[in-house]
Structure formats: structure tokens, C-alpha cells
Design a protein around this motif. Sequence first.
Motif, PDB file in Angstrom:
ATOM      1  N   LEU A 496       0.747  -1.213   0.425  1.00  0.00           N
ATOM      2  CA  LEU A 496      -0.342  -0.202  -0.229  1.00  0.00           C
ATOM      3  C   LEU A 496       1.323   1.148  -0.395  1.00  0.00           C
ATOM      4  O   LEU A 496       0.405   2.302  -1.073  1.00  0.00           O
ATOM      5  CB  LEU A 496      -1.020  -0.612   1.180  1.00  0.00           C
ATOM      6  CG  LEU A 496      -1.819   1.229   1.790  1.00  0.00           C
ATOM      7  CD1 LEU A 496      -2.848   0.992   0.068  1.00  0.00           C
ATOM      8  CD2 LEU A 496      -2.749   0.847   2.698  1.00  0.00           C
ATOM      9  N   CYS A 497       2.269   1.086   0.912  1.00  0.00           N
ATOM     10  CA  CYS A 497       2.756   2.259   0.662  1.00  0.00           C
ATOM     11  C   CYS A 497       3.345   2.617  -0.471  1.00  0.00           C
ATOM     12  O   CYS A 497       3.706   3.638  -0.807  1.00  0.00           O
ATOM     13  CB  CYS A 497       3.404   2.649   2.384  1.00  0.00           C
ATOM     14  SG  CYS A 497       3.211   2.534   3.806  1.00  0.00           S
ATOM     15  N   HIS A 498       3.827   1.806  -0.946  1.00  0.00           N
ATOM     16  CA  HIS A 498       4.460   1.474  -2.442  1.00  0.00           C
ATOM     17  C   HIS A 498       3.016   2.218  -3.470  1.00  0.00           C
ATOM     18  O   HIS A 498       3.621   3.428  -4.705  1.00  0.00           O
ATOM     19  CB  HIS A 498       5.326   0.529  -3.097  1.00  0.00           C
ATOM     20  CG  HIS A 498       5.821   0.442  -4.201  1.00  0.00           C
ATOM     21  ND1 HIS A 498       6.520   0.735  -4.679  1.00  0.00           N
ATOM     22  CD2 HIS A 498       5.135  -0.921  -5.136  1.00  0.00           C
ATOM     23  CE1 HIS A 498       6.839   1.017  -5.793  1.00  0.00           C
ATOM     24  NE2 HIS A 498       6.027  -0.271  -6.222  1.00  0.00           N
ATOM     25  N   ALA A 499       2.374   1.927  -3.143  1.00  0.00           N
ATOM     26  CA  ALA A 499       1.274   2.917  -4.112  1.00  0.00           C
ATOM     27  C   ALA A 499       0.890   3.735  -4.155  1.00  0.00           C
ATOM     28  O   ALA A 499       1.065   4.759  -4.509  1.00  0.00           O
ATOM     29  CB  ALA A 499      -0.223   1.347  -3.831  1.00  0.00           C
ATOM     30  N   ARG A 515     -10.799   4.466   1.473  1.00  0.00           N
ATOM     31  CA  ARG A 515     -10.720   2.792   2.240  1.00  0.00           C
ATOM     32  C   ARG A 515      -9.751   2.464   2.257  1.00  0.00           C
ATOM     33  O   ARG A 515      -9.525   1.731   3.752  1.00  0.00           O
ATOM     34  CB  ARG A 515     -11.584   2.223   0.409  1.00  0.00           C
ATOM     35  CG  ARG A 515     -12.707   3.010   0.316  1.00  0.00           C
ATOM     36  CD  ARG A 515     -14.370   2.769   1.848  1.00  0.00           C
ATOM     37  NE  ARG A 515     -15.176   3.896   1.669  1.00  0.00           N
ATOM     38  CZ  ARG A 515     -15.744   4.549   2.078  1.00  0.00           C
ATOM     39  NH1 ARG A 515     -14.595   5.286   3.289  1.00  0.00           N
ATOM     40  NH2 ARG A 515     -16.452   5.162   1.576  1.00  0.00           N
ATOM     41  N   ALA A 516      -8.413   2.716   2.002  1.00  0.00           N
ATOM     42  CA  ALA A 516      -7.702   2.107   2.365  1.00  0.00           C
ATOM     43  C   ALA A 516      -6.701   2.677   2.479  1.00  0.00           C
ATOM     44  O   ALA A 516      -6.220   1.534   4.064  1.00  0.00           O
ATOM     45  CB  ALA A 516      -6.949   1.961   0.827  1.00  0.00           C
ATOM     46  N   VAL A 517      -6.680   3.570   3.763  1.00  0.00           N
ATOM     47  CA  VAL A 517      -6.271   3.994   4.792  1.00  0.00           C
ATOM     48  C   VAL A 517      -6.917   3.602   6.025  1.00  0.00           C
ATOM     49  O   VAL A 517      -6.429   3.362   6.955  1.00  0.00           O
ATOM     50  CB  VAL A 517      -6.259   5.528   4.996  1.00  0.00           C
ATOM     51  CG1 VAL A 517      -5.039   5.879   5.601  1.00  0.00           C
ATOM     52  CG2 VAL A 517      -5.191   6.120   3.421  1.00  0.00           C
ATOM     53  N   GLU A 518      -8.153   3.804   5.731  1.00  0.00           N
ATOM     54  CA  GLU A 518      -9.594   3.295   6.877  1.00  0.00           C
ATOM     55  C   GLU A 518      -9.119   1.936   7.177  1.00  0.00           C
ATOM     56  O   GLU A 518      -8.770   1.267   8.536  1.00  0.00           O
ATOM     57  CB  GLU A 518     -10.398   3.810   6.087  1.00  0.00           C
ATOM     58  CG  GLU A 518     -11.234   4.700   6.730  1.00  0.00           C
ATOM     59  CD  GLU A 518     -12.631   4.055   5.905  1.00  0.00           C
ATOM     60  OE1 GLU A 518     -13.500   3.728   5.435  1.00  0.00           O
ATOM     61  OE2 GLU A 518     -13.380   5.947   5.660  1.00  0.00           O
ATOM     62  N   ALA A 519      -8.964   1.074   5.803  1.00  0.00           N
ATOM     63  CA  ALA A 519      -8.857  -0.590   6.365  1.00  0.00           C
ATOM     64  C   ALA A 519      -7.379  -0.684   7.183  1.00  0.00           C
ATOM     65  O   ALA A 519      -7.176  -1.544   7.175  1.00  0.00           O
ATOM     66  CB  ALA A 519      -8.451  -1.491   4.924  1.00  0.00           C
ATOM     67  N   ALA A 520      -6.150  -0.429   6.313  1.00  0.00           N
ATOM     68  CA  ALA A 520      -4.900  -0.158   6.895  1.00  0.00           C
ATOM     69  C   ALA A 520      -4.877   0.319   8.815  1.00  0.00           C
ATOM     70  O   ALA A 520      -4.953  -0.552   9.519  1.00  0.00           O
ATOM     71  CB  ALA A 520      -3.630   1.112   6.700  1.00  0.00           C
ATOM     72  N   TYR A 521      -6.227   1.110   9.896  1.00  0.00           N
ATOM     73  CA  TYR A 521      -5.858   1.391  10.533  1.00  0.00           C
ATOM     74  C   TYR A 521      -7.164   0.286  11.183  1.00  0.00           C
ATOM     75  O   TYR A 521      -6.778  -0.130  12.555  1.00  0.00           O
ATOM     76  CB  TYR A 521      -6.905   2.882  10.974  1.00  0.00           C
ATOM     77  CG  TYR A 521      -6.039   4.040  10.210  1.00  0.00           C
ATOM     78  CD1 TYR A 521      -5.327   4.595  12.243  1.00  0.00           C
ATOM     79  CD2 TYR A 521      -4.851   4.320   9.233  1.00  0.00           C
ATOM     80  CE1 TYR A 521      -4.725   6.091  11.764  1.00  0.00           C
ATOM     81  CE2 TYR A 521      -4.292   5.272   9.168  1.00  0.00           C
ATOM     82  CZ  TYR A 521      -4.225   6.669  10.966  1.00  0.00           C
ATOM     83  OH  TYR A 521      -3.778   6.876  10.376  1.00  0.00           O
ATOM     84  N   VAL A 522      -8.574   0.190  10.887  1.00  0.00           N
ATOM     85  CA  VAL A 522      -8.999  -0.991  11.329  1.00  0.00           C
ATOM     86  C   VAL A 522      -8.118  -2.513  10.979  1.00  0.00           C
ATOM     87  O   VAL A 522      -7.871  -2.850  12.725  1.00  0.00           O
ATOM     88  CB  VAL A 522     -10.053  -1.136  10.050  1.00  0.00           C
ATOM     89  CG1 VAL A 522     -11.172  -2.497  10.774  1.00  0.00           C
ATOM     90  CG2 VAL A 522     -11.052  -0.297  10.451  1.00  0.00           C
TER      91      VAL A 522
END
Length: 595
Positions: A496-499, A515-522
Motif C-alpha cells: 500500500l505504501c508503494h502504491a 478506503r485503503a487507509v481506513e482498512a489499514a487503520y482497522v
Amino acid sequence: LKPHPRAAVGLCRDRAGHAAPPGGASTAGTAMAAWRPHRRRPLQWVISGIKEVAPFLPRPLRNRKLQPSEQPALSPGQEAKAMLGHRKAPALLPKSPPRMLRTGVDLLPPPSLMDAAALGRAASTAARDPLSAGPALWEALAKRARELLPTLDTEDVALLLNGMARAQHSDSELARELLGIAQGRLPYFRALHLSMALGALAKLGFRAEELEALVREAEDRVSELLNAGELTIATVALGRLRVARPEFVARLAAQVDNRLSSGQFHARELSSVSFAYVRLNFLDVEHLDRLVSCARHTLHEAAPRELARLVLAASRAQCSGTEALVASAVPLAAEKVPFMMPADMADTAFAFGHALPVCGEAAEEAGALLVAVAQQAAQSAERFESWRLPALLQSLSRWQLPVRPEDFSRFARAVSLHGDALSPASAAQALCALAVLCPDRHGSATSLSAAASPAVEAFASGEAGKAAVLPLADDAAREDTLQAAGCAAAALGPQLCHALETGDPVVMRGEAVVRAVEAAYVLRGFSNTPGPSPSSSNPNDSWRDALASALSARLGLEPSLADSFIGELQGSLVALGAGPEDPVLQMLEQHFARS
């Protein structure tokens, strides 16, 4: 042939066996028996001439069991062996191994001796038996094809290209040379062979712009396509090429309608045709209704993928017979769930998930099928390909289908194993799907996606939906599930960080970033395992610092991207419990102040 010896002396015998004169009556005064000629020797005609063979004498079969008095007498040695229960000693020499069954590839002549017609037939035979036809055979066939290029007929070109595509033999130079020959002989192609060549070239990676001449010729030959096989090959070829010719597709659909009754279409061909329509975005409701009604007669013979394709096309077009089709296809697919391959499970979840909002009363049965598919897929999650597992999880999370905690743990561990092989877009997709499906510390599911449809809510509130989700048995099982979620996030975090750093077009859309950052936090909120950023030199940085540095690097290059998601992302992170000291929130506030 030699004359009969008794005919030479003029004698014959009566029934009593007495000799009789040639023309008179028997000496015993009885009627003379008929003269029987001698048995002729059986002859057989062979290439070298007439050959004499021995007559076949059938062995008389024993119809009844011999009585003890009729048994043959045994020698003293045989009697002793029978009394001692002697068994026959094994042979000293081992028996010859059974002769292996020869396949079609074993019976092919050497490729160096093949002519043009034999080369096309050999390519078809090798494509049907991929286990026996290895790379060495295909290299030999390709070498012979280059030698025979000027003599190849249109049928030979089509068969050779079709064999290469089916066997996935990549030889771009030979394929391009065969394309040049096909373009020079377009008027001499039959419609079937032209469709075969078009579909094979599309499968070998050629674009529609490179095959423009073949597409125009195929459009003029639509009326020559008569049976189900020819129409299916042509439609599938257009679907693979994604040809932007609505008139061509409409003419082909009309030809399918004309030949639907006399062409003897099977559900297998109709599923391929309907899936090509989905690829081409040709969703004619009346036409697809006729295809669905025709497919019901052979629906019980369809494979899981074929059932899924029919259901997907009917649900996308919202045909009137979608509910009846789903009601008929669900029990057929349910009995095949234990035997499905990973590709079948992913296609079934995607197709029947699309049918949930439009299948009416069959929604509960379709939901139960999807839950069974999810449970079976969890058992074999490690067998899924790296790109197919995120697609399955996306289908399950899109409709918020209930997943058992132990099944979620298996999915998360499988994603952790495939983390390095996933593309940035697939990693973000898997991260979002796991966040939706993950049970929280109290055993309830998170709600990061849009509201479920009424059909899904009805299924979840029913008996089948309640039985699908089991509560976590104890604290150990709960911690195991949450630890699996943290491991999956740790594996997908670098992707995700690379994307975010490289500006992946799929991930960097406004809603996708949120949505991707939310999912990482969850997911990472359940684990304290650090996740270093690919661009960070300090491996002890936390996963929040990694996300913040990746977002900051991208927004420094394209500041206008923040306008589409900065406000929504701040609200989402605050709702998930992020405080003022959170690195991502601080970076967003600094960027907002600068802009």
C-alpha cells in the motif's frame, strides 16, 4: 486344389461305412449317403499374395462341474501336493509390465516429415493432450511451420494458431508471420477458420487494432456462421478483443437468434456467448431472455463456471427470467461446491453476488450458496492464485456476506503468504475486503462499506444467515483471529505504501485512497507489529509513520490530489479513533495549511 482321392477311384461310403460302386446302390441294400467334399484349406489374401493360415478350432467350454468319478487320476506327487496344500511357486522371471496406452501425440510422425495438412492436425492433437506434448514438441512444430510457411493453407494456419493458443505456447515471431499469411489470404478463409484464427490471435496477445482486417472480413461473413460451434467461436473472439463495433455485435446476435432453434445450442455454448456479451457490454434484455430460456433445457449438464456466467449475464441485463434461472442454478451449483476449483469458487461468488439484489425470492438460497462457497474457499485458501484471492474477498465483502471467524483467519493467513506477489491494486483490494469482513473485539463485523442491499439484509436476518456466523468461542480464538488480521495488514502495508508513493492509478482515486487507509487503520489496530515503509531507512518506524511519509511524498508531487479525499479521510480517521498526535492526521493538516 487337389481332387478328392476317393473321387478318383469312384468309391463312396454309405451310412454303415461300406464301400459302394460309383453309380449303383449300396451293397447293404440301404440308401446311399450323400457325398461330402473334403474341407478346403482356409486362405487369406495379403499384400504379398495368397497365404495359407491354420483353421480356427474353438475350444469346447465346460458347461457343468465334473463329478468326483469323472475327475482325472492324479499322480502320487500331485496327491501329496494337494494334501499339503501346496501352492504354485512364483515364476523366477518377473512378469512383463503392462503396455502403456498410447495417446494421439505418441502416434504422430516426426515433425520434420510432416506436410502442411499434417502440421495443422498435429497442432490440434498436441493442444488436446498438454501432458504429453511438451515444449520440445512445440519447438519442433514451430520450426517445421517456418519451413512450410509458403505452402500453408488457410485451414492449416487456423489450426496451428488455435493449437498454439490452447497450449499457451508463446512464439510471437511465428504468430506474427502466420498473421501476415492470414491477411494475404482473407478471401479464401472459411467463416469457421477465420473465427478460429481471430480468437487465437486475441488469446495470444494481439490487440484489436492489429487485427482490423480480420475483423472487417469476419463482419462480412456473419451469414455464413450456421451452427452453434461457429457462432460461439466468433462471439468469444469478439469478446476477447473488446471490439467497439455495436453494429457487428448486433448482427451476430441476430444470427444467434435465427439459428437458436436449429443450431442445437447447449448451455455450454450459451454461457460463453452470454459472457462475451458482458465483456462487450451488449445487454439486450429480449435477446438474453431467449438465451436463458433455451439454456434451461441443458442446465443440469453445465459446469459451475458456466452456471456462473449465465447468472451474471442475466443479472447484469436484469432479464425477466433471472429469478427462475437463479432458482434452478442454485441447487445445481450447491451440489458441486465440494468439488469446485479456486477459479470456480471466485466466479460463483462474483456472479451470484451480482444476482442477490435482483433474484427476488431466491435471494436466501443464493446467499446460503455464497456462504457455502466462502467456507469451502477458506478450506483451500492457500491454493488460490495471488490475484484470484483478493477478487474472491472483494466479492464477499461487497455484499457484506457473513464469514465465520475461523474462515476469516484462514483467508488472512493466505493473504499474508501472497503479500509479496500481489500488485499494489490487488493489495489495496485485499486490505479493504479484510477490513470489512474482520470481526472486531466484540465479535461484530466492521461497517466500512456502503449499506447492504435489502436482499442481503433479509438473508443475514434469516436462519441461514444467523447460522453462518458463529460467535468466537473463547478469548484464545478471538486473539487468534485478530492476530491473523494484524499479520495480513503487516504483509500488505508495504504494498500500500508503494502504491501511494508511485501514484498507482487504481489506488490513488479519491474514494479508493480513503478506503485503503481506513482498512489499514482497522486491521493494524489489532496488532502492534511495526510495518516499515519501503522508502524509510529506519526499520522501527510505526505503520502510521509509513503511511504518512508515503502520502506526503505523493502529495508533494501532485498537490491537487488532496482536494478529492483530504476532508473525507480526516473524518474517517477521527471516527476510527485517531487522535491529534496521529502522524497521518498531522500530515494532512500541514498540507491543508500550506495549500
